[in-house]
Design a protein around this motif. Structure first.
Motif, PDB file in Angstrom:
ATOM      1  N   MET A 277     -59.294 174.693  53.520  1.00 15.40           N
ATOM      2  CA  MET A 277     -58.151 175.583  53.676  1.00 15.40           C
ATOM      3  C   MET A 277     -58.354 176.645  54.763  1.00 15.40           C
ATOM      4  O   MET A 277     -57.615 176.699  55.742  1.00 15.40           O
ATOM      5  N   THR A 278     -59.352 177.520  54.602  1.00 16.37           N
ATOM      6  CA  THR A 278     -59.536 178.615  55.552  1.00 16.37           C
ATOM      7  C   THR A 278     -59.847 178.091  56.946  1.00 16.37           C
ATOM      8  O   THR A 278     -59.247 178.525  57.936  1.00 16.37           O
ATOM      9  N   PHE A 279     -60.775 177.162  57.039  1.00 10.49           N
ATOM     10  CA  PHE A 279     -61.146 176.613  58.341  1.00 10.49           C
ATOM     11  C   PHE A 279     -59.956 175.913  58.987  1.00 10.49           C
ATOM     12  O   PHE A 279     -59.723 176.030  60.188  1.00 10.49           O
ATOM     13  N   GLY A 280     -59.197 175.188  58.181  1.00 10.44           N
ATOM     14  CA  GLY A 280     -58.036 174.481  58.724  1.00 10.44           C
ATOM     15  C   GLY A 280     -56.980 175.417  59.256  1.00 10.44           C
ATOM     16  O   GLY A 280     -56.412 175.195  60.335  1.00 10.44           O
ATOM     17  N   VAL A 281     -56.692 176.490  58.513  1.00 10.60           N
ATOM     18  CA  VAL A 281     -55.683 177.456  58.953  1.00 10.60           C
ATOM     19  C   VAL A 281     -56.112 178.155  60.237  1.00 10.60           C
ATOM     20  O   VAL A 281     -55.323 178.343  61.164  1.00 10.60           O
ATOM     21  N   MET A 282     -57.401 178.528  60.313  1.00 14.57           N
ATOM     22  CA  MET A 282     -57.867 179.333  61.435  1.00 14.57           C
ATOM     23  C   MET A 282     -58.273 178.515  62.659  1.00 14.57           C
ATOM     24  O   MET A 282     -58.062 178.957  63.793  1.00 14.57           O
ATOM     25  N   HIS A 283     -58.849 177.317  62.446  1.00 14.96           N
ATOM     26  CA  HIS A 283     -59.483 176.635  63.578  1.00 14.96           C
ATOM     27  C   HIS A 283     -59.056 175.181  63.777  1.00 14.96           C
ATOM     28  O   HIS A 283     -59.647 174.477  64.596  1.00 14.96           O
ATOM     29  N   VAL A 284     -58.058 174.734  63.031  1.00 16.66           N
ATOM     30  CA  VAL A 284     -57.475 173.410  63.274  1.00 16.66           C
ATOM     31  C   VAL A 284     -55.978 173.546  63.568  1.00 16.66           C
ATOM     32  O   VAL A 284     -55.495 173.076  64.599  1.00 16.66           O
ATOM     33  N   ALA A 285     -55.250 174.205  62.674  1.00 16.28           N
ATOM     34  CA  ALA A 285     -53.800 174.320  62.832  1.00 16.28           C
ATOM     35  C   ALA A 285     -53.363 174.899  64.181  1.00 16.28           C
ATOM     36  O   ALA A 285     -52.379 174.413  64.767  1.00 16.28           O
ATOM     37  N   PRO A 286     -54.046 175.914  64.746  1.00 13.07           N
ATOM     38  CA  PRO A 286     -53.588 176.452  66.030  1.00 13.07           C
ATOM     39  C   PRO A 286     -53.611 175.450  67.181  1.00 13.07           C
ATOM     40  O   PRO A 286     -52.939 175.670  68.198  1.00 13.07           O
ATOM     41  N   TYR A 287     -54.365 174.350  67.036  1.00 15.05           N
ATOM     42  CA  TYR A 287     -54.491 173.393  68.134  1.00 15.05           C
ATOM     43  C   TYR A 287     -53.640 172.139  67.932  1.00 15.05           C
ATOM     44  O   TYR A 287     -53.656 171.237  68.781  1.00 15.05           O
ATOM     45  N   LEU A 288     -52.922 172.064  66.819  1.00 14.25           N
ATOM     46  CA  LEU A 288     -52.162 170.850  66.537  1.00 14.25           C
ATOM     47  C   LEU A 288     -51.029 170.647  67.529  1.00 14.25           C
ATOM     48  O   LEU A 288     -50.749 169.514  67.949  1.00 14.25           O
ATOM     49  N   GLY A 289     -50.350 171.734  67.911  1.00 15.76           N
ATOM     50  CA  GLY A 289     -49.264 171.614  68.879  1.00 15.76           C
ATOM     51  C   GLY A 289     -49.730 171.021  70.201  1.00 15.76           C
ATOM     52  O   GLY A 289     -49.152 170.038  70.684  1.00 15.76           O
ATOM     53  N   PRO A 290     -50.763 171.583  70.806  1.00 14.44           N
ATOM     54  CA  PRO A 290     -51.274 170.996  72.052  1.00 14.44           C
ATOM     55  C   PRO A 290     -51.732 169.549  71.896  1.00 14.44           C
ATOM     56  O   PRO A 290     -51.526 168.735  72.801  1.00 14.44           O
ATOM     57  N   PHE A 291     -52.367 169.217  70.756  1.00  9.16           N
ATOM     58  CA  PHE A 291     -52.807 167.833  70.570  1.00  9.16           C
ATOM     59  C   PHE A 291     -51.614 166.886  70.504  1.00  9.16           C
ATOM     60  O   PHE A 291     -51.617 165.822  71.149  1.00  9.16           O
ATOM     61  N   LEU A 292     -50.598 167.249  69.737  1.00 10.02           N
ATOM     62  CA  LEU A 292     -49.429 166.390  69.608  1.00 10.02           C
ATOM     63  C   LEU A 292     -48.678 166.277  70.931  1.00 10.02           C
ATOM     64  O   LEU A 292     -48.128 165.223  71.261  1.00 10.02           O
ATOM     65  N   ALA A 293     -48.657 167.362  71.697  1.00 11.57           N
ATOM     66  CA  ALA A 293     -48.011 167.300  73.014  1.00 11.57           C
ATOM     67  C   ALA A 293     -48.770 166.370  73.951  1.00 11.57           C
ATOM     68  O   ALA A 293     -48.167 165.650  74.761  1.00 11.57           O
ATOM     69  N   GLN A 294     -50.080 166.358  73.824  1.00 17.21           N
ATOM     70  CA  GLN A 294     -50.912 165.497  74.669  1.00 17.21           C
ATOM     71  C   GLN A 294     -50.822 164.033  74.256  1.00 17.21           C
ATOM     72  O   GLN A 294     -51.000 163.138  75.096  1.00 17.21           O
ATOM     73  N   HIS A 295     -50.522 163.799  72.964  1.00 19.91           N
ATOM     74  CA  HIS A 295     -50.464 162.424  72.442  1.00 19.91           C
ATOM     75  C   HIS A 295     -49.135 162.216  71.716  1.00 19.91           C
ATOM     76  O   HIS A 295     -49.068 162.264  70.474  1.00 19.91           O
ATOM     77  N   PRO A 296     -48.059 161.987  72.446  1.00 17.89           N
ATOM     78  CA  PRO A 296     -46.723 161.908  71.845  1.00 17.89           C
ATOM     79  C   PRO A 296     -46.516 160.721  70.927  1.00 17.89           C
ATOM     80  O   PRO A 296     -45.528 160.690  70.184  1.00 17.89           O
ATOM     81  N   GLN A 297     -47.416 159.751  70.933  1.00 17.60           N
ATOM     82  CA  GLN A 297     -47.256 158.592  70.052  1.00 17.60           C
ATOM     83  C   GLN A 297     -48.035 158.736  68.743  1.00 17.60           C
ATOM     84  O   GLN A 297     -48.123 157.792  67.964  1.00 17.60           O
TER      85      GLN A 297
ATOM     86  N   ALA B  85     -53.515 153.592  74.891  1.00 18.00           N
ATOM     87  CA  ALA B  85     -52.625 154.360  74.033  1.00 18.00           C
ATOM     88  C   ALA B  85     -53.364 154.899  72.820  1.00 18.00           C
ATOM     89  O   ALA B  85     -54.128 154.186  72.183  1.00 18.00           O
ATOM     90  N   VAL B  86     -53.144 156.170  72.523  1.00 17.82           N
ATOM     91  CA  VAL B  86     -53.589 156.779  71.275  1.00 17.82           C
ATOM     92  C   VAL B  86     -52.328 156.944  70.448  1.00 17.82           C
ATOM     93  O   VAL B  86     -51.449 157.741  70.788  1.00 17.82           O
ATOM     94  N   GLN B  87     -52.218 156.191  69.353  1.00 21.65           N
ATOM     95  CA  GLN B  87     -50.951 156.165  68.640  1.00 21.65           C
ATOM     96  C   GLN B  87     -51.151 155.894  67.157  1.00 21.65           C
ATOM     97  O   GLN B  87     -52.239 155.544  66.721  1.00 21.65           O
ATOM     98  N   GLY B  88     -50.077 156.108  66.397  1.00 18.38           N
ATOM     99  CA  GLY B  88     -50.089 155.836  64.967  1.00 18.38           C
ATOM    100  C   GLY B  88     -50.114 157.111  64.154  1.00 18.38           C
ATOM    101  O   GLY B  88     -50.165 158.229  64.676  1.00 18.38           O
ATOM    102  N   ARG B  89     -50.059 156.952  62.840  1.00 18.32           N
ATOM    103  CA  ARG B  89     -50.103 158.095  61.930  1.00 18.32           C
ATOM    104  C   ARG B  89     -51.553 158.452  61.632  1.00 18.32           C
ATOM    105  O   ARG B  89     -52.340 157.596  61.209  1.00 18.32           O
TER     106      ARG B  89
END
Length: 313
Positions: free
Chosen positions: A107-127, A96-100
């Motif tokens: 800022m710029t790097f996060g908006v452009m190259h981290v934030a777009p992938y958060l949805g898929p990551f969270l979907a892959q790891h629902p815990q 299990a991959v879990q927890g907060r």
């Protein structure tokens, strides 16, 4: 039990003290713990009586750690890190991959190259629950209880654990409209006659260093515009304000579609390594390992970021 040795540690008091020390406030510590300010103050006072030492200097305006408090905080934070690692290790045995997961990114790097992938990551790891902090200034991972930071460029010496996971080149760029109006520089010394835009948080200060083979030229800037955001500089460049030094990850698409041009492309500037930075510990939690590996895969597959790949030249 040996004479003079304390019994089982006062864990509630220890936790209350750590939160007060990290947040610098009884009120904020109480909010973080879901307790009243009075309850937190009572727990810390009981801990001090139990230890026979004052841990905090309290005034009406501020809190500060005593020498004993500083030493106790280091050990307490280490204990919490080990406890969290133990929980993650046990959870990891079940796959299990879990927890907060608390992550800090520029800022710029996060908006452009981290934030777009958060949805898929969270979907892959629902815990997993994710707390993303966007900040161009380096944060204190230990004091702010963060699990991971993504940092760009040269790192200061510290006890943190860092690993280079990607690389971005850095380019001088301008809009075609600006270059048509003011001319295209052919040598670094011609930059002094142009409107230059400066990233105010750059580690190199108000100097651009350009290299061509063995030749190195340093250009001191008389910048018309200072900004602490690469996104702001990009917008200014697109509006024809001048020449800026911007990482490739922020402008690759604009260069490809012709809205920007590289300036002095035969000269190189120092690139930026992208680091995954973690608090020093013997065990990296499964949630952190999973997130770093996920980002690496996404960046390597992203055609919009030409600089992806830790060993890109």
């Amino acid at each position: 039990m040996q004479q003079g040795r304390l019994p089982v540690p006062d864990l509630p008091g220890l936790l209350a003290f750590v939160r007060v020390a990290e947040l610098g406030s009884f009120v904020r510590a109480a909010e973080a713990l879901g307790l009243s300010k009075a309850a937190v103050s009572k727990q810390v006072s009981a801990l001090e009586r139990r230890l026979g030492a004052r841990l905090l200097h309290r005034t009406t305006r501020r809190l500060s750690l005593t020498e004993a408090g500083q030493a106790y905080l280091r050990h307490a934070q280490s204990a919490f890190a080990e406890a969290r690692a133990a929980e993650d290790a046990v959870a990891g045995t079940g796959g299990a991959v879990q927890g907060r997961l608390r992550v800090s990114v520029p800022m710029t790097f996060g908006v452009m190259h981290v934030a777009p992938y958060l949805g898929p990551f969270l979907a892959q790891h629902p815990q997993v629950d994710l707390d993303l902090q966007l900040d161009d200034r380096p944060t204190d991972l230990v004091m702010e209880s963060q699990d991971l930071a993504i940092r760009l460029g040269r790192l200061d010496a510290s006890s943190l654990v860092a690993r280079s996971i990607a690389h971005s080149r850095v380019w001088l760029c301008a809009s075609s409209a600006y270059l048509d109006r003011r001319g295209r520089p052919q040598r670094p010394d011609e930059l002094g006659g142009h409107d230059c835009l400066h990233f105010s948080l750059a580690a190199t200060g108000r100097t651009w260093e350009l290299r061509q083979g063995e030749a190195v030229v340093r250009v001191a800037l008389g910048a018309r515009l200072d900004a602490n955001s690469s996104l702001a500089l990009k917008a200014a460049v697109l509006a024809g304000a001048g020449i800026a030094r911007i990482p490739e990850f922020a402008i690759a698409q604009e260069i490809r579609d012709g809205r920007m041009e590289r300036v002095l492309p035969q000269w190189q500037l120092s690139g930026l390594d992208v680091h995954a930075v973690m608090p020093e510990r013997r065990y990296v939690p499964a949630k952190v390992r999973a997130f770093v590996a996920f980002l690496e895969r996404c960046w390597q597959a992203d055609p919009g970021w030409l600089g992806a790949g830790a060993h890109r030249a």
